[in-house]
Design a protein around this motif. Structure first.
Motif, mmCIF file in Angstrom:
data_model
loop_
_atom_site.group_PDB
_atom_site.id
_atom_site.type_symbol
_atom_site.label_atom_id
_atom_site.label_comp_id
_atom_site.label_asym_id
_atom_site.label_seq_id
_atom_site.Cartn_x
_atom_site.Cartn_y
_atom_site.Cartn_z
ATOM 1 N N SER A 259 0.818 -1.211 0.000
ATOM 2 C CA SER A 259 0.000 0.000 0.000
ATOM 3 C C SER A 259 0.855 1.266 0.000
ATOM 4 C CB SER A 259 -0.933 0.011 1.215
ATOM 5 O OG SER A 259 -0.203 0.150 2.422
ATOM 6 N N VAL A 260 2.160 1.136 0.262
ATOM 7 C CA VAL A 260 3.030 2.320 0.236
ATOM 8 C C VAL A 260 4.117 2.223 -0.840
ATOM 9 C CG1 VAL A 260 2.642 2.840 2.676
ATOM 10 C CG2 VAL A 260 4.580 1.396 2.025
ATOM 11 N N TRP A 261 4.280 1.010 -1.423
ATOM 12 C CA TRP A 261 5.298 0.850 -2.460
ATOM 13 C C TRP A 261 4.780 -0.044 -3.575
ATOM 14 C CZ3 TRP A 261 9.517 3.415 -3.695
ATOM 15 C CH2 TRP A 261 10.378 2.862 -4.660
ATOM 16 N N LYS A 267 7.853 2.369 -7.457
ATOM 17 C CA LYS A 267 7.648 3.757 -7.047
ATOM 18 C C LYS A 267 6.783 3.810 -5.801
ATOM 19 C CE LYS A 267 3.691 4.253 -10.192
ATOM 20 N NZ LYS A 267 3.137 4.991 -11.347
ATOM 21 N N SER A 268 6.887 4.947 -5.116
ATOM 22 C CA SER A 268 6.151 5.149 -3.886
ATOM 23 C C SER A 268 4.674 5.400 -4.146
ATOM 24 C CB SER A 268 6.740 6.334 -3.118
ATOM 25 O OG SER A 268 6.027 6.574 -1.934
ATOM 26 N N ILE A 269 3.841 4.978 -3.215
ATOM 27 C CA ILE A 269 2.396 5.207 -3.287
ATOM 28 C C ILE A 269 1.999 6.077 -2.101
ATOM 29 C CG2 ILE A 269 0.110 4.135 -3.199
ATOM 30 C CD1 ILE A 269 1.408 1.575 -4.276
ATOM 31 N N VAL A 270 1.241 7.136 -2.376
ATOM 32 C CA VAL A 270 0.762 8.013 -1.314
ATOM 33 C C VAL A 270 -0.546 7.431 -0.765
ATOM 34 C CG1 VAL A 270 -0.021 10.307 -0.690
ATOM 35 C CG2 VAL A 270 1.835 10.023 -2.339
ATOM 36 N N LYS A 271 -0.553 7.148 0.553
ATOM 37 C CA LYS A 271 -1.759 6.608 1.176
ATOM 38 C C LYS A 271 -2.712 7.747 1.513
ATOM 39 C CE LYS A 271 -1.211 3.168 4.043
ATOM 40 N NZ LYS A 271 -0.804 2.331 5.181
ATOM 41 N N ASP A 272 -3.985 7.396 1.650
ATOM 42 C CA ASP A 272 -5.010 8.405 1.930
ATOM 43 C C ASP A 272 -4.689 9.203 3.189
ATOM 44 O OD1 ASP A 272 -6.401 7.672 -0.289
ATOM 45 O OD2 ASP A 272 -7.824 6.369 0.764
ATOM 46 N N GLU A 273 -4.160 8.536 4.229
ATOM 47 C CA GLU A 273 -3.911 9.218 5.502
ATOM 48 C C GLU A 273 -2.787 10.243 5.383
ATOM 49 O OE1 GLU A 273 -0.751 6.378 7.839
ATOM 50 O OE2 GLU A 273 -2.885 5.920 8.052
ATOM 51 N N GLU A 274 -2.002 10.189 4.293
ATOM 52 C CA GLU A 274 -0.897 11.132 4.123
ATOM 53 C C GLU A 274 -1.342 12.396 3.398
ATOM 54 O OE1 GLU A 274 1.751 8.687 1.957
ATOM 55 O OE2 GLU A 274 2.554 7.659 3.724
ATOM 56 N N ILE A 275 -2.539 12.372 2.818
ATOM 57 C CA ILE A 275 -3.009 13.515 2.026
ATOM 58 C C ILE A 275 -3.625 14.579 2.927
ATOM 59 C CG2 ILE A 275 -4.620 14.241 0.206
ATOM 60 C CD1 ILE A 275 -4.373 11.451 -0.972
#
Length: 275
Positions: A259-261, A267-275
């Motif tokens: 869920s993060v990579w 490449k990196s994945i931006v999770k909902d909690e980081e937005i």
């Protein structure tokens, strides 16, 4: 609710020139700079328990406020949960001598916890009730931040507890938005080793309010983790510093969390909690 208003400071003040006090203050300032904890025009509610950590925090925040080139405001708030033996008189006087405004909220969560919890392990429910009361008070009284007294070992023990018992990599962040989205929580002592706080407590000899509910319980998971870290440090003297550094040096590509990579696209994945 009992309200204690700040009075003029007396000569019975902590020795801010003590080397350990200066070292802890520098670590607080570093954490504040790194994570934007104390900023201009902040109105900060410092949650104090009457224990060593939050007591040292409010004392050193008075010194930081005196030194910084910008203005911010902070007050101390303590929750009287009606535990047997709760006596805040000496602590209140010490806070008044610092020139800090102290509010004591009176809520009988003790009866709720002892009635609901049958296995004697009160910490989880007690902390949830305490957190809800303090969150509400901060929001209702216009504080934009809440400061907690968690130190380096608290962060590391939480990391290990999550690894061993919950199966996820997480700790106590130095700054976060609360689950109810109304409060920003900060931890200015996040870089400070507990041993330094113990040393300063011994030097300053300020009054404390003991916790007679959960603090005396034996066999808790956190106590086992604390002992484990102490034992490990005997063989690996810098293990706590290394663990703290690792919390700020996460490499998603070297983990297993899809869920993060993105392991297909690398490449990196931006999770909902980081937005």
């Amino acid at each position: 609710m009992q309200l204690t208003t700040a009075e003029s400071p007396t000569t019975n003040l902590p020795d801010f020139s003590h080397p350990t006090a200066q070292e802890i203050r520098r670590l607080i300032v570093k954490a504040s700079h790194d994570f934007k904890l104390i900023e201009p025009n902040d109105k900060i509610m410092v949650c104090v328990s009457g224990g060593k950590d939050s007591s040292i925090l409010i004392a050193l925040m008075t010194e930081i406020k005196r030194r910084v080139e910008f203005d911010f405001h902070f007050e101390a708030v303590c929750l009287d949960q009606k535990q047997p033996g709760f006596d805040s008189e000496a602590f209140e006087k010490w806070v008044r001598d610092l020139g800090v405004k102290l509010t004591i909220l009176e809520r009988d969560t003790y009866s709720i916890v002892t009635e609901k919890v049958k296995d004697g392990v009160y910490c989880s429910l007690c902390s949830r009730l305490r957190r809800a009361i303090l969150y509400d008070y901060a929001f209702e009284n216009g504080f934009n931040k809440m400061a907690l007294g968690h130190h380096r070992e608290d962060l590391l023990e939480t990391l290990m507890l999550n690894l061993f018992y919950s199966g996820h990599v997480a700790s106590m962040p130095p700054r976060l938005r609360s689950d109810d989205q109304r409060n920003i929580v900060i931890r200015p002592l996040c870089y400070v080793p507990e041993q330094k706080l113990l040393e300063l407590q011994a030097a300053w000899k300020f009054p404390v309010i003991p916790c007679n509910l959960c603090g005396s319980q034996e066999g808790l998971k956190r106590k086992k983790i604390k002992k484990l870290l102490i034992d490990l440090e005997k063989d690996f003297p810098n293990i706590k510093s290394s663990l703290l550094t690792s919390l700020g040096n996460i490499r998603p590509s070297q983990m297993l969390d899809q869920s993060v990579w993105d392991f297909q696209g690398f490449k990196s994945i931006v999770k909902d909690e980081e937005i």
